[in-house]
Scaffold this active site. Sequence first.
Site, PDB file in Angstrom:
ATOM      1  N   ASP A  14     -60.411   3.500  52.099  1.00  0.00           N
ATOM      2  CA  ASP A  14     -60.518   2.297  52.819  1.00  0.00           C
ATOM      3  C   ASP A  14     -61.537   1.164  52.196  1.00  0.00           C
ATOM      4  OD1 ASP A  14     -59.368   3.943  55.194  1.00  0.00           O
ATOM      5  OD2 ASP A  14     -61.514   4.760  55.332  1.00  0.00           O
ATOM      6  N   LYS A  17     -57.858  -1.305  48.901  1.00  0.00           N
ATOM      7  CA  LYS A  17     -57.061  -1.460  47.883  1.00  0.00           C
ATOM      8  C   LYS A  17     -55.771  -2.154  48.077  1.00  0.00           C
ATOM      9  CE  LYS A  17     -57.384   3.296  47.783  1.00  0.00           C
ATOM     10  NZ  LYS A  17     -58.232   3.478  48.850  1.00  0.00           N
ATOM     11  N   GLY A  41     -53.617   4.357  54.603  1.00  0.00           N
ATOM     12  CA  GLY A  41     -53.277   3.009  55.250  1.00  0.00           C
ATOM     13  C   GLY A  41     -53.861   1.853  54.699  1.00  0.00           C
ATOM     14  N   HIS A  42     -52.718   1.118  54.068  1.00  0.00           N
ATOM     15  CA  HIS A  42     -53.225  -0.125  53.327  1.00  0.00           C
ATOM     16  C   HIS A  42     -52.939  -1.433  54.196  1.00  0.00           C
ATOM     17  CE1 HIS A  42     -53.077   1.897  49.032  1.00  0.00           C
ATOM     18  NE2 HIS A  42     -54.105   2.322  49.879  1.00  0.00           N
ATOM     19  N   GLN A 225     -56.298   6.960  49.783  1.00  0.00           N
ATOM     20  CA  GLN A 225     -57.685   7.494  49.666  1.00  0.00           C
ATOM     21  C   GLN A 225     -58.627   7.233  48.666  1.00  0.00           C
ATOM     22  OE1 GLN A 225     -54.913  10.195  49.950  1.00  0.00           O
ATOM     23  NE2 GLN A 225     -54.803   9.938  52.003  1.00  0.00           N
TER      24      GLN A 225
END
Length: 430
Positions: A14, A17, A41-42, A225
Amino acid sequence: MSNTVVIVGAQWGDEGKGKIVDSLTERADIVARYQGGHNAGHTVVIGEEQFILHLIPSGILHPGKLCLIGNGVVINPKALIEEMEELRGKGISLNHNLRVSKNAHLIMPYHMAIEQAREAEKGEKKIGTTGRGIGPAYVDKASRYGIRVIDLLYPDVFREKVNENLKTVNFLLTELYRGEPFSVDQICSEYMEYAGYLQDYIDDTDVIIDQALREDRKILFEGAQGTLLDIDHGTYPYVTSSSAVAGGVCTGMGIGPTRIDTVLGVVKAYTTRVGGGPFPTELHDALGEEIRKRGGEFGATTGRPRRCGWLDLVALRHAVRINGLSGIIITKLDILDGLERLKVCTSYRYKNSIYTEFPKELEVLEHCTPVYEELQGWSEKTSGIREYDKLPDNARKYLQYIEDKLGVSIDIISTGQEREAIIRLKEHFS
């Protein structure tokens, strides 16, 4: 200057990225995702629109960029197709710019059922997984019972593997967890529909990477991650089930280590983590809640609130070493605007010992006390600033302090969610 750049999370994930990959993609030809699943999730903000990506590399938001999902990723085909359709609905082209590795393993419906049942059984000792079947899919992969993407194109092979796996799976679900069994016909019918949708996207991604390198094309490898969630080097067992560190690129994409030029670690200006597990610098007070609100610290995939705390240099030194970081990227600097004093953890105290290196023992991490140094904060706004010299003096001192303590240069600084809110101190592609 480089032709191959790896982006990794240097904390518990988180770190932002997605935005960084989106920014670096402007200068890349190919963006490749090498591990994890749709538990990641990005988030990328372009203008007024927000994109949340789970499996597809962030580079998909740039026209003309080839995006690869490598063999190290575990794929829920339903989730992948839903993500593809959502992007299409927002006008993003997916015709010739997305390829999925033949060797990537599939997440099956029973993987999710097993993971959710195990977490429920653990009660207060649960790890805090997303319940999306990531871990059990990797278990099957390591146990050699996995079903791969390429199997979707061979219905008889697929059915045979499902039938064989369900002999054990259904016994486990019904006898141990008192759940419902799965049907071979139901799974095969569902997954053959996915096969029809995905068949044109399945490819030899390792061969594509090799050919691209021979042609001196620029490749950006995108991790999910973070280092402290890595299966080998994270806070085990409170980790993900894949190799989230830079070394995971080699196995997760099929590329030799000698062909990687640059490794960049993304570092949030403070620290967060989701789920259970030790977190030495966690804030349990009103300031922690304030940082959560300011930073919008809620999971892009699950919506779960993130635990927030001060920057942890002990953990970051570990990330620098394990990944062999060439440089770091600082994100969410603007969230610290207006704080009078900032704390930075430089070591841990456990009983009568001081730890300057990240401990492997869970007992130490769960019961250590962070040793802090204090720095002066800044009252001016950094949000949206695009030139280093325009940052407040104390913000620059904070960044210089981090550089000095880690011995690694800060190459990029993010000062907001927007694509343009970025300060580039170094270029990374030749």
